[in-house]
Motif scaffolding. Structure first.
Motif, PDB file in Angstrom:
ATOM      1  N   ILE A  49      -2.188   2.611   5.054  1.00  8.71           N
ATOM      2  CA  ILE A  49      -2.562   1.690   4.509  1.00  8.71           C
ATOM      3  C   ILE A  49      -3.553   0.791   4.479  1.00  8.71           C
ATOM      4  CG2 ILE A  49      -1.637   0.680   2.514  1.00  8.71           C
ATOM      5  CD1 ILE A  49      -0.196   2.941   2.108  1.00  8.71           C
ATOM      6  N   VAL A  50      -4.357   1.649   4.266  1.00  6.62           N
ATOM      7  CA  VAL A  50      -6.209   0.531   4.455  1.00  6.62           C
ATOM      8  C   VAL A  50      -6.232  -0.457   3.091  1.00  6.62           C
ATOM      9  CG1 VAL A  50      -8.438   0.780   4.963  1.00  6.62           C
ATOM     10  CG2 VAL A  50      -6.454   2.767   6.247  1.00  6.62           C
ATOM     11  N   ASP A  51      -6.285  -1.640   3.460  1.00 10.06           N
ATOM     12  CA  ASP A  51      -7.010  -2.912   2.772  1.00 10.06           C
ATOM     13  C   ASP A  51      -7.931  -3.202   2.815  1.00 10.06           C
ATOM     14  OD1 ASP A  51      -4.108  -2.922   1.730  1.00 10.06           O
ATOM     15  OD2 ASP A  51      -4.204  -4.467   3.522  1.00 10.06           O
ATOM     16  N   ASP A  52      -9.470  -2.516   1.498  1.00  7.97           N
ATOM     17  CA  ASP A  52     -10.547  -3.372   1.964  1.00  7.97           C
ATOM     18  C   ASP A  52     -10.481  -4.047   0.388  1.00  7.97           C
ATOM     19  OD1 ASP A  52     -13.662  -3.057   2.494  1.00  7.97           O
ATOM     20  OD2 ASP A  52     -12.901  -1.195   2.958  1.00  7.97           O
ATOM     21  N   SER A  53     -11.951  -4.116  -0.033  1.00 10.57           N
ATOM     22  CA  SER A  53     -12.901  -4.159  -1.394  1.00 10.57           C
ATOM     23  C   SER A  53     -13.750  -3.296  -1.836  1.00 10.57           C
ATOM     24  CB  SER A  53     -13.294  -5.322  -0.647  1.00 10.57           C
ATOM     25  OG  SER A  53     -13.837  -5.916  -0.241  1.00 10.57           O
ATOM     26  N   LYS A 107     -10.481  -5.459  -5.736  1.00  5.76           N
ATOM     27  CA  LYS A 107      -9.534  -4.843  -4.279  1.00  5.76           C
ATOM     28  C   LYS A 107      -9.370  -3.589  -4.153  1.00  5.76           C
ATOM     29  CE  LYS A 107      -4.870  -5.698  -2.723  1.00  5.76           C
ATOM     30  NZ  LYS A 107      -3.716  -6.303  -2.291  1.00  5.76           N
ATOM     31  N   LYS A 108      -9.427  -3.178  -2.902  1.00  7.67           N
ATOM     32  CA  LYS A 108      -9.171  -1.412  -2.854  1.00  7.67           C
ATOM     33  C   LYS A 108      -8.884  -1.240  -2.147  1.00  7.67           C
ATOM     34  CE  LYS A 108     -12.267   0.684  -0.827  1.00  7.67           C
ATOM     35  NZ  LYS A 108     -13.751   1.778  -0.879  1.00  7.67           N
ATOM     36  N   VAL A 109      -7.146  -0.148  -1.766  1.00  3.34           N
ATOM     37  CA  VAL A 109      -6.188  -0.077  -1.099  1.00  3.34           C
ATOM     38  C   VAL A 109      -6.394   1.492  -0.849  1.00  3.34           C
ATOM     39  CG1 VAL A 109      -3.568   0.210  -0.262  1.00  3.34           C
ATOM     40  CG2 VAL A 109      -4.801  -2.274  -1.753  1.00  3.34           C
ATOM     41  N   GLU A 110      -6.035   2.405   0.268  1.00  2.24           N
ATOM     42  CA  GLU A 110      -5.836   3.180   0.388  1.00  2.24           C
ATOM     43  C   GLU A 110      -4.727   3.607   1.002  1.00  2.24           C
ATOM     44  OE1 GLU A 110     -10.107   6.259   1.094  1.00  2.24           O
ATOM     45  OE2 GLU A 110     -10.872   3.353   1.289  1.00  2.24           O
ATOM     46  N   LYS A 111      -3.857   4.759   1.160  1.00  2.00           N
ATOM     47  CA  LYS A 111      -3.166   5.806   1.650  1.00  2.00           C
ATOM     48  C   LYS A 111      -4.359   6.722   2.147  1.00  2.00           C
ATOM     49  CE  LYS A 111       0.056   8.580   0.124  1.00  2.00           C
ATOM     50  NZ  LYS A 111       1.180   9.066  -0.615  1.00  2.00           N
ATOM     51  N   ARG A 112      -4.118   6.779   3.445  1.00  3.30           N
ATOM     52  CA  ARG A 112      -4.951   7.665   4.479  1.00  3.30           C
ATOM     53  C   ARG A 112      -3.663   8.042   5.493  1.00  3.30           C
ATOM     54  NH1 ARG A 112     -10.487   6.543   4.790  1.00  3.30           N
ATOM     55  NH2 ARG A 112     -10.952   8.577   5.653  1.00  3.30           N
ATOM     56  N   GLU A 113      -3.940   9.972   5.428  1.00  2.00           N
ATOM     57  CA  GLU A 113      -3.388  10.543   6.310  1.00  2.00           C
ATOM     58  C   GLU A 113      -4.126  11.510   7.319  1.00  2.00           C
ATOM     59  OE1 GLU A 113      -1.023  13.631   4.165  1.00  2.00           O
ATOM     60  OE2 GLU A 113      -0.019  12.096   3.452  1.00  2.00           O
ATOM     61  N   GLY A 135       3.616   0.467   2.311  1.00  2.00           N
ATOM     62  CA  GLY A 135       3.481   1.298   3.538  1.00  2.00           C
ATOM     63  C   GLY A 135       4.186   0.231   4.819  1.00  2.00           C
ATOM     64  N   LYS A 136       5.049   0.216   6.184  1.00  2.34           N
ATOM     65  CA  LYS A 136       5.217  -0.663   6.960  1.00  2.34           C
ATOM     66  C   LYS A 136       4.041  -1.517   6.922  1.00  2.34           C
ATOM     67  CE  LYS A 136       9.370   1.625   7.703  1.00  2.34           C
ATOM     68  NZ  LYS A 136      10.221   2.803   8.790  1.00  2.34           N
ATOM     69  N   LYS A 137       2.959  -1.150   7.501  1.00  2.49           N
ATOM     70  CA  LYS A 137       1.602  -1.475   8.248  1.00  2.49           C
ATOM     71  C   LYS A 137       0.170  -1.401   7.457  1.00  2.49           C
ATOM     72  CE  LYS A 137      -0.349  -1.894  12.711  1.00  2.49           C
ATOM     73  NZ  LYS A 137      -0.001  -2.335  13.945  1.00  2.49           N
ATOM     74  N   HIS A 138      -0.522  -2.732   7.360  1.00  2.19           N
ATOM     75  CA  HIS A 138      -1.295  -2.554   6.248  1.00  2.19           C
ATOM     76  C   HIS A 138      -2.478  -2.351   7.126  1.00  2.19           C
ATOM     77  CE1 HIS A 138      -0.328  -2.579   2.133  1.00  2.19           C
ATOM     78  NE2 HIS A 138       0.757  -2.249   2.320  1.00  2.19           N
ATOM     79  N   TYR A 139      -3.425  -1.334   7.169  1.00  3.45           N
ATOM     80  CA  TYR A 139      -4.515  -1.680   8.016  1.00  3.45           C
ATOM     81  C   TYR A 139      -5.877  -1.980   7.877  1.00  3.45           C
ATOM     82  CZ  TYR A 139      -1.779   1.247  11.436  1.00  3.45           C
ATOM     83  OH  TYR A 139      -0.977   1.754  12.113  1.00  3.45           O
TER      84      TYR A 139
END
Length: 268
Positions: A119-123, A106-112, A231-235
């Motif tokens: 907050i992007v949920d990926d693999s 599992k991979k989770v990124e914080k992107r500005e 974060g409040k919302k994940h993408y």
């Protein structure tokens, strides 16, 4: 007694494996070669850019966190002035982080981007690696060479007679990694987590267009930061791409509505 001895031996082995689980911190230098292209009065001009940045990889408990090292100067300044168009390269997302669970992939990124945080949920999306049998020594570690091909989508922006044009392209890139199998953690620079049987200490992407080089390997990571960003919302990746494309389109329209005169392109 025999059952007790088997249990004790298994417990000892489990404890030993847990105690030997690798952890550490690696400081990397990333060098990126970019080009800004113009078409002014039918004449194409190319302005090259080289960007150097340092990053840290922290790993422990089969998890990793990739983050940028704070830079003293976030803007490299003007790279040139072509027909009233000034080129500057800036760091985008200096606070971006990438967390990876190497067990679950599992991979989770914080992107500005443009003053917004995603907050992007990926693999993990592993490449098809081939071990070549070649070896070299990096920071005292014997590293094995691995090769792969990566399909990468990107956006190219071109200034054409005062108007910004944006094109989405798909490139096929050769990738080379040097893996220290003596450090048994499947981690490495940037997105290349959870892919090879050891720690990646050097990489070459697209024949030198982007390189990663380990500058230092330490045994003590910052355990407190190896956690999922929140974060409040994940993408999803597709949702983040849609938001990014929307903001890029708005930026393109704003630049094209600015008319002539002195124009500035900021390459992120």
């Amino acid at each position: 007694m025999k059952g007790y001895m088997i249990f004790a031996t298994a417990l000892t082995l489990a404890f030993s494996a847990s105690a030997q689980q690798p952890q550490g911190k690696v400081t990397f230098e990333r060098v990126t070669q970019l080009e800004a292209r113009f078409n002014i009065n039918g004449v194409e001009q190319v302005v090259p850019q080289t960007r150097k940045e340092n990053f840290e990889l922290h790993y422990a408990n089969n998890q990793s966190l990739w983050k940028a090292v704070e830079q003293d100067n976030q803007d490299d300044g003007p790279a040139g002035d072509n027909g009233g168009v000034q080129i500057r390269m800036v760091v985008a997302g200096a606070n971006d982080v990438m967390f990876t669970n190497l067990d679950t992939k599992k991979k989770v990124e914080k992107r500005e981007m443009f003053d917004r945080t995603f907050i992007v949920d990926d693999s993990v999306r592993p490449l098809k690696w081939k071990m070549t049998g070649e070896t070299r020594t990096i920071l005292g570690y014997t590293c094995m060479k691995a090769e792969a091909t990566q399909i990468r989508k990107s956006t190219k922006m071109v200034m054409n007679d005062g108007k910004m044009e944006r094109t989405d392209v798909t490139d096929t890139l050769p990738v080379i990694a040097w893996v220290a199998t003596a450090i048994p953690v499947s981690a490495g620079p940037g997105e290349y987590q959870g892919q090879l049987p050891g720690l990646i200490l050097e990489m070459d992407v697209n024949n030198g267009k982007q390189t990663f080089k380990a500058l230092q390997v330490e045994e003590k990571p910052d355990l407190a930061i190896i956690k999922e960003p929140t974060g409040k919302k994940h993408y999803t990746p597709d949702e983040f791409k849609a938001e990014r494309d929307k903001m890029m389109k708005e930026m393109q329209e704003n630049m094209n509505q600015g008319g002539g005169g002195h124009r500035q392109i900021r390459i992120n």
